[in-house]
Write an enzyme that holds these catalytic residues in place. Sequence first.
Site, PDB file in Angstrom:
ATOM      1  CG  HIS A  90     -24.123  -1.698   2.651  1.00  0.00           C
ATOM      2  ND1 HIS A  90     -24.702  -1.892   3.868  1.00  0.00           N
ATOM      3  CD2 HIS A  90     -24.979  -2.199   1.756  1.00  0.00           C
ATOM      4  CE1 HIS A  90     -25.861  -2.518   3.730  1.00  0.00           C
ATOM      5  NE2 HIS A  90     -26.055  -2.709   2.456  1.00  0.00           N
ATOM      6  CG  ASP A 153     -26.820 -10.887   9.684  1.00  0.00           C
ATOM      7  OD1 ASP A 153     -26.296 -11.960  10.028  1.00  0.00           O
ATOM      8  OD2 ASP A 153     -27.523 -10.206  10.438  1.00  0.00           O
ATOM      9  CD  GLU A 266     -27.872 -12.778  13.106  1.00  0.00           C
ATOM     10  OE1 GLU A 266     -28.940 -12.227  12.701  1.00  0.00           O
ATOM     11  OE2 GLU A 266     -26.775 -12.619  12.524  1.00  0.00           O
TER      12      GLU A 266
END
Length: 519
Positions: A90, A153, A266
């Site tokens: 990632h 997240d 957030e």
Amino acid sequence: MIAYLGRIVHDNDAESKLDDDVSSISKSLDLQGSIENGDVSSLASKDFGGLYSVKPLFLIKPSGAEDISRVVKLASRTSNLTVAARGNGHSINGQAMAEGGLVIDMRSMEKNHFEFLPINGSHYIDVSGGALWEDVLTRCISRYGYAPRSWTDYLSLTVGGTLSNAGVSGQAFRYGPQTSNVTELEVVTGKGEITVCSETLNSELFFGVLGGLGQFGVITRARIKLQQAPDMVRWIRVVYSEFEEFIRDVEFLVTQKEGESFDYVEGFVFCNNDDPFNGWPSMPLDPGHEFNPTHTSQTAGSVLYCLEVAFHYRNSDQPTVDTAVNGLLGRLRFLEGLKSQVDVSYTKFLLRVNRAEEQVKANGTWDGPHPWLNLFVSKSDVVNFDRTVFKTMLKDGVGGPMLIYPLLRSKWDDRTSVVLPEGEIFYIVALLRFVPNGPSLEKSVAQNREIVNWCIKVGLDFKLYLPHYQSKEDWERHFGNRWSRFVERKASFDPMAILAPGQNIFRRDPSNIIISREF
């Protein structure tokens, strides 16, 4: 063996022979795992960012830390082989690649460790560095009713991968990043040594590896702090037209004592229009709830601001949830009529991005390039950043989420390798672009560069998160007065600069072992 590897690294004609020799190399190394030819189309040559593609020599699938140790020691006996640990791929800018080197597939070790540990009244879980956080979540809750305290997240990331950077989400204001929630590591250093480390045992390695961008060792096991998992989450979004009102409320929430605020905080920026990806439709949590723009203020500009919060509760707490949540919301100044909320299970909430991933994959955009940009911006400069970047440069959006929310420096440990802006409160900004190949990609990459160059030019107090630089001067500026410590740690734990070459921090030079502050 070493002579053979030296030949194939430098001999272009040897490529056709690699498949025949993979098994003999594996036997010579006495690997318990497996080894594959580093084909340019293999997973080891790509990452999520889709901006780079380089061909490794071999892809190693280790069975444990001993295999990784053998691979690193092999590389140390050559003049130029490097080793990169790859989690779930990632990274954005090729950080987990090793051109002409050895890439270690950490996922092959994902099930090596999973041990629940009650210690002195607290609870921990020992997990593999190659385990995915989503698997840690589901296994911990289903077996023990406990879960880690701090998350990212997106949970299809490996434990070792996020700990090598920081690991940040909406719980970090309370518990700090994931690097502040690990108490012990097993690491294979750049010398091939398998070392257990903690705050009190081999502490320089422990803190160096945390946020160390893979420069000092490969994390093969981590001991993570746990807490009792809630049953449910009240998930809420509210909207602001003025940035100053948004940051007043979000800073208020993250500075309250535990039990006097939400459990997750957030925020994100979205366009004040009906664009399906960048505008009003991106705000509601409930598909049946449409955004009503008539509730925005007359002074609203090109962008709006969404505060996203979550309140954890047990099923037995249900009668008191409305009172607690309404009490907190009553102290905020969001726009009336622009609130969206749902109640979901704790697991479903934490896996929210994974569900969004399924939708994006369905329309074909997940597999395209992702020129993401992540920054930490000081509180003192965030209004200027909003005015120039969000309201001007990015007023039409980025084709994906534009996150912004505050973090507290006191929840981070300065002994780790992570570098932060000055001041107690700073903001993470994440521009999570989804763009097709071609002119749109080139424009996005150029715009990212423009934003970073503007930050440097005007003297903003900022740091790249998941940093990517090409020059020594840029890395020195990034680390600031921590640069000498970073170089000294490299000299101690990876003096031949074998590990993580894709970060472009240190270059392996057979004539120069890292013993000073120079490359």
